[in-house]
Design an enzyme around this catalytic site. Structure first.
Site, PDB file in Angstrom:
ATOM      1  NE  ARG A 250      -1.579   6.771   5.416  1.00  0.00           N
ATOM      2  CZ  ARG A 250      -1.402   7.719   5.504  1.00  0.00           C
ATOM      3  NH1 ARG A 250      -0.954   8.856   4.590  1.00  0.00           N
ATOM      4  NH2 ARG A 250      -0.552   8.889   6.607  1.00  0.00           N
TER       5      ARG A 250
ATOM      6  CB  SER B 161       3.509  -0.022  10.174  1.00  0.00           C
ATOM      7  OG  SER B 161       2.542   0.391   9.035  1.00  0.00           O
TER       8      SER B 161
ATOM      9  CE  LYS C 104       2.401   6.307   7.580  1.00  0.00           C
ATOM     10  NZ  LYS C 104       2.495   4.925   7.663  1.00  0.00           N
TER      11      LYS C 104
END
Length: 215
Positions: A42, A111, A140
């Site tokens: 990520r 997600s 996040k």
């Protein structure tokens, strides 16, 4: 590449914020040695070429250790380097379009926050789902917390495996027992640890205990 529920027991998501003088490769290697079963790269702030360089390095490490390698968000990069798969959020490219681009043989993760989103993602070709945030997380910025009942509803709504994500650590993972998850996705509880290998080992053991082995 096919993804089993066992591959999702401890899904480690990278974050270079926590390197503390170590290389990302060193950190990922320690996570794998500790028991991480899938690695997601990520990177939100790297340009394409820098992201690609990093991805190729981590991909090679994952291949050496026979661990699935997933690229977060960047579908073009995942295709370019022949990654095992890609993971997208609800605000990223639509799951059906991603499946068309990556083909049937690659892993697609999506997600979700609701059972409705889960059903739609499965219909569009997702191989697994990331559900959360199940606990409050600072990793996040756009994460929205979901209740544990919502997590159970997501797991019941689909036939594909579900990974819980968001604020999970060794102290709270037990609260997810009985939810039906195949495993947990973890960022800071692994990569912010001084001893990454030990942190991953503990989380892997706990995930085996509290995940559904029917997932």
């Amino acid at each position: 590449m096919r993804l089993s529920a066992e591959d999702l027991r401890l899904y480690a998501v990278t974050d270079r914020t926590w390197l503390n003088g170590r290389t990302l490769r060193e950190c990922v290697s320690e996570a794998i040695l500790g028991g991480a079963t899938t690695i997601q790269l990520r990177e939100k702030n790297l340009g394409y070429e820098a992201f690609k360089y990093q991805a190729l390095e981590i991909q090679a490490l994952c291949r050496e250790n026979h661990v699935p390698f997933i690229v977060n968000d960047n579908v073009n990069l995942a295709c370019d380097i022949d990654a095992d798969g890609v993971h997208v959020g609800q605000s990223d490219m639509e799951a059906g379009n991603v499946r068309t681009l990556i083909g049937a043989g690659k892993i697609l993760g999506v997600s979700v926050r609701t059972a409705e989103e889960a059903i739609e993602a499965e219909r569009k070709g997702a191989d697994y789902l990331g559900a959360g945030a199940v606990f409050h997380t600072g990793s996040k910025d756009d994460a929205v917390d979901i209740t544990h009942e919502a997590l159970r509803e997501i797991c019941r709504a689909v036939k594909i495996p579900v990974v819980a994500i968001g604020g999970i650590n060794a102290g709270n993972i037990h609260e997810l027992g009985g939810s039906g998850i195949a495993g947990v996705a973890v960022i800071s509880a692994i990569f912010a640890a001084n001893d990454i290998r030990s942190a991953a080992h503990e989380l892997r053991e706990l995930s085996e205990r509290y995940s559904s082995h029917d997932a």
